[in-house]
Design an enzyme around this catalytic site. Structure first.
Site, mmCIF file in Angstrom:
data_model
loop_
_atom_site.group_PDB
_atom_site.id
_atom_site.type_symbol
_atom_site.label_atom_id
_atom_site.label_comp_id
_atom_site.label_asym_id
_atom_site.label_seq_id
_atom_site.Cartn_x
_atom_site.Cartn_y
_atom_site.Cartn_z
ATOM 1 N N ARG A 101 -11.471 15.275 63.064
ATOM 2 C CA ARG A 101 -10.547 14.177 62.743
ATOM 3 C C ARG A 101 -9.598 14.058 63.926
ATOM 4 O O ARG A 101 -8.867 15.002 64.236
ATOM 5 C CB ARG A 101 -9.781 14.451 61.453
ATOM 6 C CG ARG A 101 -8.639 13.478 61.236
ATOM 7 C CD ARG A 101 -8.041 13.508 59.860
ATOM 8 N NE ARG A 101 -8.946 12.916 58.882
ATOM 9 C CZ ARG A 101 -8.558 12.484 57.678
ATOM 10 N NH1 ARG A 101 -7.299 12.573 57.310
ATOM 11 N NH2 ARG A 101 -9.432 11.975 56.839
ATOM 12 N N HIS A 128 -14.103 5.491 59.769
ATOM 13 C CA HIS A 128 -14.086 6.604 58.809
ATOM 14 C C HIS A 128 -15.408 6.559 58.037
ATOM 15 O O HIS A 128 -15.460 6.234 56.844
ATOM 16 C CB HIS A 128 -12.882 6.429 57.871
ATOM 17 C CG HIS A 128 -12.512 7.667 57.106
ATOM 18 N ND1 HIS A 128 -13.184 8.865 57.240
ATOM 19 C CD2 HIS A 128 -11.534 7.885 56.182
ATOM 20 C CE1 HIS A 128 -12.631 9.754 56.438
ATOM 21 N NE2 HIS A 128 -11.632 9.196 55.790
ATOM 22 N N GLN A 131 -15.984 8.439 54.541
ATOM 23 C CA GLN A 131 -15.295 7.792 53.422
ATOM 24 C C GLN A 131 -16.114 6.620 52.896
ATOM 25 O O GLN A 131 -16.312 6.453 51.684
ATOM 26 C CB GLN A 131 -13.925 7.280 53.904
ATOM 27 C CG GLN A 131 -13.167 6.436 52.873
ATOM 28 C CD GLN A 131 -12.635 7.263 51.723
ATOM 29 O OE1 GLN A 131 -11.965 8.249 51.944
ATOM 30 N NE2 GLN A 131 -12.926 6.856 50.488
ATOM 31 N N ASP A 227 -6.141 -0.173 51.395
ATOM 32 C CA ASP A 227 -5.746 1.055 52.104
ATOM 33 C C ASP A 227 -4.285 0.871 52.517
ATOM 34 O O ASP A 227 -3.750 -0.254 52.456
ATOM 35 C CB ASP A 227 -6.664 1.235 53.334
ATOM 36 C CG ASP A 227 -6.387 2.517 54.109
ATOM 37 O OD1 ASP A 227 -5.732 3.432 53.544
ATOM 38 O OD2 ASP A 227 -6.817 2.613 55.281
ATOM 39 N N CYS A 267 -9.010 4.374 49.318
ATOM 40 C CA CYS A 267 -9.517 5.622 49.921
ATOM 41 C C CYS A 267 -8.546 6.769 49.725
ATOM 42 O O CYS A 267 -8.956 7.933 49.784
ATOM 43 C CB CYS A 267 -9.808 5.410 51.399
ATOM 44 S SG CYS A 267 -8.369 4.843 52.322
ATOM 45 N N ARG A 295 -16.406 11.920 47.363
ATOM 46 C CA ARG A 295 -16.394 12.419 48.741
ATOM 47 C C ARG A 295 -17.177 13.731 48.832
ATOM 48 O O ARG A 295 -17.892 13.968 49.791
ATOM 49 C CB ARG A 295 -14.945 12.655 49.226
ATOM 50 C CG ARG A 295 -14.074 11.433 49.379
ATOM 51 C CD ARG A 295 -14.522 10.494 50.469
ATOM 52 N NE ARG A 295 -14.656 11.119 51.775
ATOM 53 C CZ ARG A 295 -13.662 11.332 52.647
ATOM 54 N NH1 ARG A 295 -12.444 10.932 52.347
ATOM 55 N NH2 ARG A 295 -13.879 11.898 53.829
HETATM 56 N N1 NVA Z 1 -6.332 4.131 57.270
HETATM 57 C C1 NVA Z 1 -5.821 5.414 56.841
HETATM 58 C C2 NVA Z 1 -6.877 6.137 56.092
HETATM 59 C C3 NVA Z 1 -6.466 7.480 55.565
HETATM 60 C C4 NVA Z 1 -7.596 8.187 54.893
HETATM 61 C C5 NVA Z 1 -5.324 6.206 58.035
HETATM 62 O O1 NVA Z 1 -6.014 6.204 59.073
HETATM 63 O O2 NVA Z 1 -4.253 6.802 57.960
HETATM 64 N N1 CP Z 2 -9.388 9.350 52.286
HETATM 65 C C1 CP Z 2 -9.197 10.385 53.132
HETATM 66 O O1 CP Z 2 -9.873 10.547 54.154
HETATM 67 O O2 CP Z 2 -8.220 11.218 52.728
HETATM 68 P P1 CP Z 2 -7.623 12.414 53.583
HETATM 69 O O3 CP Z 2 -6.800 11.808 54.683
HETATM 70 O O4 CP Z 2 -6.778 13.177 52.604
HETATM 71 O O5 CP Z 2 -8.741 13.234 54.132
#
Ligand code: NVA
Ligand code: CP
Length: 308
Positions: A101, A128, A131, A227, A267, A295
């Site tokens: 990540r 992502h 997800q 989101d 998500c 997930r």
């Molecule tokens: N769009 C959000 C998704 C979190 C799972 C982010 O990147 O923070």
């Molecule tokens: N939806 C998602 O990826 O959640 P986290 O940021 O908690 O991993």
């Protein structure tokens, strides 16, 4: 055999997506543990916070008989400037797979470029994919859709920020030939190159892609997905975003436009009262938390596909 990475939904063909989804459903229904990855390790390298992705990957690896290893970037030499090149080569000697990540998508691409083990994108500023595989599984489950041909008739509407989630949703809709409408304020449109890439697929897959800033496009939606308005890494724009996104909230007024069988997805993490009204979050708790639960099943199917 050359290794294969999951950096983007576009790394998967429609057939591969179907294989992963079928496996995810099978694993969910059987709920049994496998020892297929006994003695194998998956690194979880996280540059930013995570609850679902981190825990579901860790548990997935354990339930498949392997061992997840949490790699806290702050405690690694990466935080002192060791290059992605060197980190990636070293980790390839120890691990069987690496989930990353990262803030920058290009960093995950760089990890994949130098590693000799499969690299899985656990979220970047651009996509992502893990997800979105769980999301498609959830839409099929909630709408009792048995195959992709029927899924094509489901009207999916994403409303809110054009971000990693909408990019991956757009990508999977293009690859599978789905009916997707993305509604976002004109100040935060889908990037041209992201849309162009999706449009390359539409003639062959029959995807129906609509991009608009008009919330009335949520009419007859079977799925409404949102989101956060401010993703990780964009905190400096939070104030501006709150103002611009105010009329793009998923609330009971918006849901009046949707079909009577519409489900709401998020998500997570969610900010109640911003992108989703508290009463809507409560009403659709089952669908949103089924999505989060899926997930785990999707992660297992992804690991089985990429760490063969
Ligand atoms: N769009 C959000 C998704 C979190 C799972 C982010 O990147 O923070
Ligand atoms: N939806 C998602 O990826 O959640 P986290 O940021 O908690 O991993």
């Amino acid at each position: 055999m050359t290794k294969k990475d999951l950096l983007s939904i576009y790394d998967l063909s429609a057939t591969e997506v179907k294989t992963i989804l079928n496996k995810a459903f099978e694993l969910k229904s059987k709920k049994r543990r496998l020892d297929i990855f006994k003695g194998r390790t998956l690194g979880l390298l996280l540059e930013k916070p995570s609850t679902r992705t981190m825990v579901s990957f860790a548990v997935a690896m354990v339930q498949l008989g392997g061992t997840p290893i949490l790699l806290d970037v702050e405690k690694m030499q990466r935080s002192r400037g060791e290059s992605i090149h060197d980190t990636s080569l070293v980790l390839s000697h120890y691990l069987d797979g690496l989930m990353v990540r990262a803030f920058k998508h290009t960093d995950v691409e760089e990890f994949a470029n130098y590693s000799t083990i499969p690299v899985i994108n656990g979220l970047t500023d651009h996509e992502h994919p893990c997800q979105i595989l769980a999301d498609i599984m959830t839409i099929m489950e909630l709408h009792k859709v048995k195959n992709i041909e029927v899924l094509k008739k489901i009207k999916i509407v994403y409303i809110g920020d054009s971000n990693n989630i909408s990019n991956s949703l757009l990508a999977i809709s293009a690859v599978l030939g789905l009916d997707l409408t993305i509604i976002s304020p004109k100040e935060y449109p889908i990037k041209k190159e992201v849309l162009d890439k999706a449009l390359e697929y539409t003639s062959s897959t029959g995807a129906e892609i609509k991009i608009t800033s008009d919330i009335n496009a949520a009419k007859n939606a079977d799925v409404i997905y949102t989101d956060v308005w401010t993703s990780m890494g964009f905190e400096a724009e939070e104030k501006k975003r709150k103002k611009l996104f105010a009329s793009y909230q998923v609330n009971s007024e918006l849901l009046k436009k949707a079909s009577s069988k519409c489900v709401v997805l998020h998500c997570l993490p969610a900010i109640r009262g911003e992108e989703i009204a508290t009463d809507v979050m409560d009403k659709y708790e089952t669908s949103i938390f089924t999505e989060a639960g899926n997930r785990l099943h999707a992660q297992k199917a992804i690991l089985l596909h990429f760490l063969k």
